[in-house]
Scaffold this motif. Structure first.
Motif, mmCIF file in Angstrom:
data_model
loop_
_atom_site.group_PDB
_atom_site.id
_atom_site.type_symbol
_atom_site.label_atom_id
_atom_site.label_comp_id
_atom_site.label_asym_id
_atom_site.label_seq_id
_atom_site.Cartn_x
_atom_site.Cartn_y
_atom_site.Cartn_z
ATOM 1 N N UNK A 261 0.864 -1.184 0.000
ATOM 2 C CA UNK A 261 0.000 0.000 0.000
ATOM 3 C C UNK A 261 0.899 1.232 0.000
ATOM 4 N N UNK A 262 0.409 2.291 -0.603
ATOM 5 C CA UNK A 262 1.109 3.569 -0.652
ATOM 6 C C UNK A 262 0.070 4.657 -0.419
ATOM 7 N N UNK A 263 0.361 5.608 0.481
ATOM 8 C CA UNK A 263 -0.566 6.734 0.642
ATOM 9 C C UNK A 263 0.211 8.001 0.985
ATOM 10 N N UNK A 264 -0.387 9.122 0.606
ATOM 11 C CA UNK A 264 0.230 10.429 0.801
ATOM 12 C C UNK A 264 -0.611 11.243 1.786
ATOM 13 N N UNK A 265 0.063 11.935 2.696
ATOM 14 C CA UNK A 265 -0.609 12.745 3.704
ATOM 15 C C UNK A 265 -0.093 14.180 3.641
ATOM 16 N N UNK A 266 -0.984 15.172 3.542
ATOM 17 C CA UNK A 266 -0.523 16.578 3.554
ATOM 18 C C UNK A 266 0.074 16.916 4.928
ATOM 19 N N UNK A 267 1.233 17.536 4.937
ATOM 20 C CA UNK A 267 1.894 17.952 6.181
ATOM 21 C C UNK A 267 2.482 19.349 5.994
ATOM 22 N N UNK A 268 2.828 19.981 7.130
ATOM 23 C CA UNK A 268 3.577 21.234 7.085
ATOM 24 C C UNK A 268 5.004 20.940 7.491
ATOM 25 N N UNK A 269 5.939 21.455 6.716
ATOM 26 C CA UNK A 269 7.356 21.190 6.953
ATOM 27 C C UNK A 269 8.057 22.477 7.410
ATOM 28 N N UNK A 270 9.371 22.485 7.318
ATOM 29 C CA UNK A 270 10.129 23.648 7.774
ATOM 30 C C UNK A 270 9.693 24.919 7.039
#
Length: 408
Positions: free
Chosen positions: A293-302
């Protein structure tokens, strides 16, 4: 669910595995009945009781009355074709013979998987197409009977999954068709990539290409036998004698509930400089590399930049390939890896005949009970287009028919 544990205390060979399963209780009559339907030379196959360093075991005996029996190296089953091709069998022909046979479907699948991985290993060693790899005639007959016989024994015992211990290979050198070679043989070592080895200091070959092919193609996981309930035990003897018992131990086991948990690898990385199109391409490559399985999650980075956390679930054996995809195909500078366990339901595909056509239905099962099920989207969509009917109408019809079958 019945499962088999192969305790490779003295390596593994094709004849040892078949003999061990017969000692375990597989019906020799059932095996011979199916083998004699194959378009192969007449043969005689039987097992005899032997003792190996104090352990009572079964040893496999195979004879071919129609031909003069020679003794080719049992470790070098495949070799390239020579000027006398009539004495060889192509791997491609053996696979086609199995596919065209009347063997049970699961026996076909397992047998072909074993021959395929061996052909691929031999082809890589010799630099030829796996389809063009040739069996020496006598070695081919032995391997056909050992391999298909073993898969028939699995079917007769109703074995669903196979586990195994780490495997010793032996050491030293031995003479083969192309000269003096190290032990394990090149093709055997190729097949054993990714399989844990055991340290047993013995001069001589303990694991053959056929044995390694069985491990590579059919074994789900390697390690100690673990928390299981043992039902029966069988011993298959090798033809050589060592200072230790030259036997393969086959154990019919029933999983305890905690063994239903499956070990998986979780890979993670996050990026903030890739487009959606590029991320979609990476996902395709990850699935091609073996990702579960592969999934992408929106995140906030530096610096408060929006980015994407990429998570990949993968079996341990395929983790390296997926990690390589992430490192090469994305802009990441590193990949995190962690080991998790998960509980999974057994799965199967059944086909139902609806008034609109045949539809496959995926079922999730636990303890023999269907917990939930869903018709295959593509099957339903195709029939909805053809019949010009609402998707949901055909979907529900397939689901109702599958549910009626599950209740029965």
């Amino acid at each position: 669910m019945k499962n088999l544990y192969l305790d490779c205390i003295s390596g593994i060979a094709g004849d040892m595995t078949l003999a061990a399963l017969i000692d375990l209780g597989a019906d020799l009559g059932y095996i011979l009945e199916h083998l004699r339907k194959l378009p192969i030379d007449p043969f005689e196959l039987e097992v005899e009781p032997v003792e190996k360093r104090g352990i009572a075991a079964k040893k496999l005996l195979i004879e071919f009355p129609a031909q003069e029996r020679q003794q080719p190296s049992p470790t070098y089953l495949f070799k390239m074709a020579s000027h006398d091709d009539h004495q060889h069998r192509k791997a491609e022909d053996i696979l086609q013979m199995i596919s065209d046979s009347l063997l049970p479907e699961r026996v076909k699948q397992r047998s072909m998987a074993i021959f395929q991985v061996i052909a691929e290993a031999e082809g890589k060693i010799h630099g030829v197409d796996p389809k063009e790899v040739h069996f020496h005639e006598v070695g081919a007959m032995d391997s056909i009977l050992d391999t298909i016989g073993f898969c028939l024994a699995l079917e007769n015992l109703e074995v669903d999954e196979i586990y195994a211990s780490p495997v010793p290979t032996g050491q030293g050198k031995m003479k083969m068709a192309h000269g003096l070679y190290p032990i394990p043989a090149p093709a055997t070592l190729e097949l054993l990539k990714g399989i844990p080895l055991a340290d047993l200091q013995v001069q001589g070959e303990l694991t053959t290409p056929t044995g390694a092919g069985i491990l590579k193609a059919l074994v789900k996981d390697f390690g100690p036998i673990g928390a299981v309930k043992i039902e029966r035990i069988g011993y298959g003897a090798g033809h050589k004698d060592f200072a230790h018992p030259n036997v393969l131990r086959a154990v019919l086991i029933q999983k305890e509930r905690d063994r239903e948990r499956e070990k998986i690898i979780v890979l993670e990385t996050q990026v903030d400089d890739m487009t959606g199109e590029a991320l979609g391409y990476v996902m395709e490559r990850l699935f091609e590399a073996g990702a579960l399985d592969v999934y992408y999650t929106p995140v906030y980075m530096k610096k408060n930049r929006p980015g994407t956390l990429m998570t990949v679930l993968v079996q341990p054996d395929e983790a390296g390939r997926c990690e390589e995809v992430l490192l090469i195909q994305t802009s990441t500078l590193g990949v995190r890896r962690s080991e998790w366990t998960r509980t999974i339901l057994d799965r199967r595909i059944v086909s139902v005949e609806t008034p609109y056509g045949k539809i496959r239905v995926k079922q999730a099962i636990r303890g023999g009970q269907v917990l939930h099920q869903a018709p295959e989207f593509e099957d339903v969509a195709q029939l909805a287009r053809q019949c010009e009917l609402p998707f949901q109408e055909i979907y529900q019809e397939a689901l109702n028919l599958a549910s009626q079958r599950a209740v029965k």
